[in-house]
Design a protein around this motif. Structure first.
Motif, PDB file in Angstrom:
ATOM      1  N   ALA A   1     -16.027  17.455  14.355  1.00  0.00           N
ATOM      2  CA  ALA A   1     -15.072  16.956  13.370  1.00  0.00           C
ATOM      3  C   ALA A   1     -14.983  15.440  13.405  1.00  0.00           C
ATOM      4  O   ALA A   1     -14.969  14.772  12.361  1.00  0.00           O
ATOM      5  N   ALA A   2     -14.935  14.872  14.611  1.00  0.00           N
ATOM      6  CA  ALA A   2     -14.800  13.420  14.735  1.00  0.00           C
ATOM      7  C   ALA A   2     -16.048  12.701  14.229  1.00  0.00           C
ATOM      8  O   ALA A   2     -15.949  11.678  13.537  1.00  0.00           O
ATOM      9  N   ALA A   3     -17.225  13.219  14.559  1.00  0.00           N
ATOM     10  CA  ALA A   3     -18.466  12.550  14.161  1.00  0.00           C
ATOM     11  C   ALA A   3     -18.672  12.611  12.657  1.00  0.00           C
ATOM     12  O   ALA A   3     -19.093  11.630  12.032  1.00  0.00           O
ATOM     13  N   VAL A   4     -18.391  13.769  12.049  1.00  0.00           N
ATOM     14  CA  VAL A   4     -18.550  13.895  10.603  1.00  0.00           C
ATOM     15  C   VAL A   4     -17.599  12.957   9.876  1.00  0.00           C
ATOM     16  O   VAL A   4     -17.977  12.263   8.923  1.00  0.00           O
ATOM     17  N   HIS A   5     -16.344  12.897  10.321  1.00  0.00           N
ATOM     18  CA  HIS A   5     -15.361  12.039   9.649  1.00  0.00           C
ATOM     19  C   HIS A   5     -15.715  10.571   9.821  1.00  0.00           C
ATOM     20  O   HIS A   5     -15.500   9.759   8.904  1.00  0.00           O
ATOM     21  N   ALA A   6     -16.257  10.201  10.998  1.00  0.00           N
ATOM     22  CA  ALA A   6     -16.661   8.814  11.212  1.00  0.00           C
ATOM     23  C   ALA A   6     -17.800   8.424  10.273  1.00  0.00           C
ATOM     24  O   ALA A   6     -17.854   7.290   9.783  1.00  0.00           O
ATOM     25  N   ALA A   7     -18.700   9.378  10.023  1.00  0.00           N
ATOM     26  CA  ALA A   7     -19.834   9.102   9.143  1.00  0.00           C
ATOM     27  C   ALA A   7     -19.437   9.112   7.679  1.00  0.00           C
ATOM     28  O   ALA A   7     -20.016   8.382   6.865  1.00  0.00           O
ATOM     29  N   ASP A   8     -18.465   9.946   7.326  1.00  0.00           N
ATOM     30  CA  ASP A   8     -18.010  10.053   5.938  1.00  0.00           C
ATOM     31  C   ASP A   8     -16.504  10.300   5.945  1.00  0.00           C
ATOM     32  O   ASP A   8     -16.057  11.451   6.093  1.00  0.00           O
ATOM     33  N   PRO A   9     -15.703   9.256   5.832  1.00  0.00           N
ATOM     34  CA  PRO A   9     -14.245   9.394   5.905  1.00  0.00           C
ATOM     35  C   PRO A   9     -13.641  10.279   4.809  1.00  0.00           C
ATOM     36  O   PRO A   9     -12.461  10.633   4.906  1.00  0.00           O
ATOM     37  N   THR A  10     -14.416  10.634   3.783  1.00  0.00           N
ATOM     38  CA  THR A  10     -13.885  11.536   2.758  1.00  0.00           C
ATOM     39  C   THR A  10     -13.912  12.984   3.217  1.00  0.00           C
ATOM     40  O   THR A  10     -13.369  13.852   2.530  1.00  0.00           O
ATOM     41  N   LEU A  11     -14.559  13.253   4.351  1.00  0.00           N
ATOM     42  CA  LEU A  11     -14.655  14.619   4.870  1.00  0.00           C
ATOM     43  C   LEU A  11     -13.770  14.755   6.104  1.00  0.00           C
ATOM     44  O   LEU A  11     -13.957  14.042   7.094  1.00  0.00           O
ATOM     45  N   THR A  12     -12.816  15.653   6.047  1.00  0.00           N
ATOM     46  CA  THR A  12     -11.944  15.940   7.182  1.00  0.00           C
ATOM     47  C   THR A  12     -12.140  17.389   7.595  1.00  0.00           C
ATOM     48  O   THR A  12     -12.058  18.296   6.761  1.00  0.00           O
ATOM     49  N   ILE A  13     -12.404  17.606   8.876  1.00  0.00           N
ATOM     50  CA  ILE A  13     -12.581  18.955   9.406  1.00  0.00           C
ATOM     51  C   ILE A  13     -11.459  19.217  10.399  1.00  0.00           C
ATOM     52  O   ILE A  13     -11.221  18.415  11.312  1.00  0.00           O
ATOM     53  N   GLU A  14     -10.772  20.330  10.217  1.00  0.00           N
ATOM     54  CA  GLU A  14      -9.635  20.675  11.067  1.00  0.00           C
ATOM     55  C   GLU A  14      -9.988  21.871  11.940  1.00  0.00           C
ATOM     56  O   GLU A  14      -9.974  23.016  11.472  1.00  0.00           O
ATOM     57  N   PRO A  15     -10.338  21.636  13.225  1.00  0.00           N
ATOM     58  CA  PRO A  15     -10.643  22.762  14.121  1.00  0.00           C
ATOM     59  C   PRO A  15      -9.389  23.571  14.421  1.00  0.00           C
ATOM     60  O   PRO A  15      -8.288  23.028  14.497  1.00  0.00           O
ATOM     61  N   ARG A  16      -9.595  24.860  14.594  1.00  0.00           N
ATOM     62  CA  ARG A  16      -8.496  25.725  15.015  1.00  0.00           C
ATOM     63  C   ARG A  16      -9.004  26.710  16.052  1.00  0.00           C
ATOM     64  O   ARG A  16     -10.124  27.200  15.972  1.00  0.00           O
ATOM     65  N   ASN A  17      -8.158  26.968  17.056  1.00  0.00           N
ATOM     66  CA  ASN A  17      -8.540  27.910  18.105  1.00  0.00           C
ATOM     67  C   ASN A  17      -8.482  29.340  17.584  1.00  0.00           C
ATOM     68  O   ASN A  17      -7.585  29.704  16.804  1.00  0.00           O
ATOM     69  N   THR A  18      -9.439  30.149  18.014  1.00  0.00           N
ATOM     70  CA  THR A  18      -9.495  31.566  17.673  1.00  0.00           C
ATOM     71  C   THR A  18      -9.902  32.329  18.925  1.00  0.00           C
ATOM     72  O   THR A  18     -10.072  31.752  20.004  1.00  0.00           O
ATOM     73  N   ALA A  19     -10.124  33.625  18.769  1.00  0.00           N
ATOM     74  CA  ALA A  19     -10.598  34.440  19.891  1.00  0.00           C
ATOM     75  C   ALA A  19     -12.090  34.285  20.129  1.00  0.00           C
ATOM     76  O   ALA A  19     -12.614  34.795  21.111  1.00  0.00           O
ATOM     77  N   GLY A  20     -12.806  33.611  19.220  1.00  0.00           N
ATOM     78  CA  GLY A  20     -14.226  33.390  19.443  1.00  0.00           C
ATOM     79  C   GLY A  20     -15.102  33.945  18.338  1.00  0.00           C
ATOM     80  O   GLY A  20     -14.649  34.203  17.213  1.00  0.00           O
ATOM     81  N   SER A  21     -16.364  34.124  18.662  1.00  0.00           N
ATOM     82  CA  SER A  21     -17.399  34.440  17.673  1.00  0.00           C
ATOM     83  C   SER A  21     -17.077  35.655  16.809  1.00  0.00           C
ATOM     84  O   SER A  21     -17.245  35.616  15.587  1.00  0.00           O
TER      85      SER A  21
ATOM     86  N   ARG B   1     -22.897  17.279   1.252  1.00  0.00           N
ATOM     87  CA  ARG B   1     -22.166  16.152   1.827  1.00  0.00           C
ATOM     88  C   ARG B   1     -22.037  16.288   3.336  1.00  0.00           C
ATOM     89  O   ARG B   1     -22.186  15.310   4.083  1.00  0.00           O
ATOM     90  N   LEU B   2     -21.776  17.500   3.815  1.00  0.00           N
ATOM     91  CA  LEU B   2     -21.694  17.729   5.257  1.00  0.00           C
ATOM     92  C   LEU B   2     -23.032  17.449   5.929  1.00  0.00           C
ATOM     93  O   LEU B   2     -23.094  16.821   6.992  1.00  0.00           O
ATOM     94  N   ALA B   3     -24.112  17.941   5.317  1.00  0.00           N
ATOM     95  CA  ALA B   3     -25.434  17.734   5.895  1.00  0.00           C
ATOM     96  C   ALA B   3     -25.781  16.252   5.963  1.00  0.00           C
ATOM     97  O   ALA B   3     -26.321  15.762   6.967  1.00  0.00           O
ATOM     98  N   ALA B   4     -25.478  15.513   4.894  1.00  0.00           N
ATOM     99  CA  ALA B   4     -25.764  14.090   4.875  1.00  0.00           C
ATOM    100  C   ALA B   4     -24.947  13.353   5.938  1.00  0.00           C
ATOM    101  O   ALA B   4     -25.460  12.472   6.645  1.00  0.00           O
ATOM    102  N   ALA B   5     -23.667  13.717   6.071  1.00  0.00           N
ATOM    103  CA  ALA B   5     -22.812  13.067   7.066  1.00  0.00           C
ATOM    104  C   ALA B   5     -23.290  13.374   8.475  1.00  0.00           C
ATOM    105  O   ALA B   5     -23.349  12.489   9.337  1.00  0.00           O
TER     106      ALA B   5
END
Length: 312
Positions: free
Chosen positions: A46-66, A260-264
């Motif tokens: 999330a941090a790396a993508v946003h640093a590369a493209d500030p228009t993209l914000t990713i919000e991680p959330r905890n879950t039980a897994g895969s 956009r995600l791939a480019a970022a």
């Protein structure tokens, strides 16, 4: 899910150019229980993508897994999800509409023990208490694949422990409640904690004969090695078997969002590896080779990879 889904104000240009007036987008990312590798990767991603493209914000959330992440994706309740190995490939093959966004990193399966533990083989671990990982984790699925390939049963041949939180495992090893913790990959938080403990960290992995048996029994697994120096005090590489973990996208994630995600991410690949060592394996090249059928790749990512000459 995407909290804002505006139309793009201008068409996307090539990956070396800039799109004009890109609308901001927020995406949700399902990870896993605190203390495990997926939350660490999710934060770095999330941090790396946003640093590369500030228009993209990713919000991680905890879950039980895969396993939970696959269901959340298929139901459209999250936009992106981190999914391990066979769970990821099965989800894409099941026709539920989830697609590959990026390859994350290779995960060779390993047992982590205290450095002073005399056990040296999987055979010696039989009958011992073993922490297999968090409930619903892809590591538990990988463990079952590996043990089944060896003709072992996780319940009958071991005193298995399933964790409520992945981060609980290292303390159980260090204080002797379990003999070993199953995990894998470079920089995995559970092994990092053990390596920094007073007794250090030592690995037990399938030997050459065992690896051949496992691979013959389950073609979905691949030979993999943990590089030397992946953890403090680890002087030699450790050979094992494992799978790739993947970032998957929900059904219908817009093509331009994927592009956009791939480019970022391509722009941020060096930064991502600096933030998390194993994330250096998140590359366009690894993504292009992660599946045999390009139709399983998210359309925008597929277009981006073709622009790089990585797909026909």
């Amino acid at each position: 899910m995407i909290s804002r889904r505006p139309l793009l104000a201008a068409p996307m240009l090539g990956f070396t150019g800039q799109a004009h007036a890109q609308a901001p987008i927020t995406l949700s990312l399902a990870t896993a229980t605190p203390g495990g590798g997926f939350p660490a990767y999710g934060a770095a991603f999330a941090a790396a993508v946003h640093a590369a493209d500030p228009t993209l914000t990713i919000e991680p959330r905890n879950t039980a897994g895969s396993l939970e992440n696959v269901n959340l994706l298929a139901e459209g309740r999250v936009d992106l999800g981190l999914v391990a190995g066979e769970t990821a490939t099965a989800a894409m093959a099941a026709g539920r509409g989830v697609t590959l966004l990026f390859a994350m990193y290779a995960q060779p399966g390993l047992f982590g023990l205290r450095g002073d533990n005399p056990i040296r083989s999987i055979t010696e671990l039989r009958g011992q208490r073993v922490a297999w990982g968090a409930r619903g984790s892809g590591f538990v699925v990988l463990a079952r694949q590996v043990m089944t390939g060896l003709g072992l049963d996780m319940e009958r041949d071991f005193h298995g422990v399933l964790l409520d939180r992945a981060g609980d495992g290292p303390a159980m090893v260090m204080d002797g409640r379990v003999a070993a913790l199953w995990g894998g990959g470079a920089g995995w938080p559970g092994f990092v904690t053990l390596a920094r403990g007073p007794q250090g960290l030592r690995f037990v992995a399938p030997d050459a004969i065992e690896r051949a048996r496992i691979l013959a029994a389950d073609p979905a697994l691949r030979p993999m090695a943990l590089p030397a120096g992946s953890y403090p005090g680890q002087a030699e590489a450790v050979d094992s078997v494992g799978t790739w973990s993947l970032v998957l996208a929900r059904p219908g994630l817009e093509e331009e969002v994927g592009y956009r995600l791939a480019a970022a991410l391509h722009k941020a690949r060096g930064d991502l590896g600096q933030r998390l060592a194993q994330a250096s394996e998140t590359t366009a090249e690894n993504t292009a080779s992660a599946v045999t059928d390009p139709a399983l790749i998210q359309p925008g990512v597929r277009r981006f990879l073709r622009g790089l000459g990585l797909l026909g």
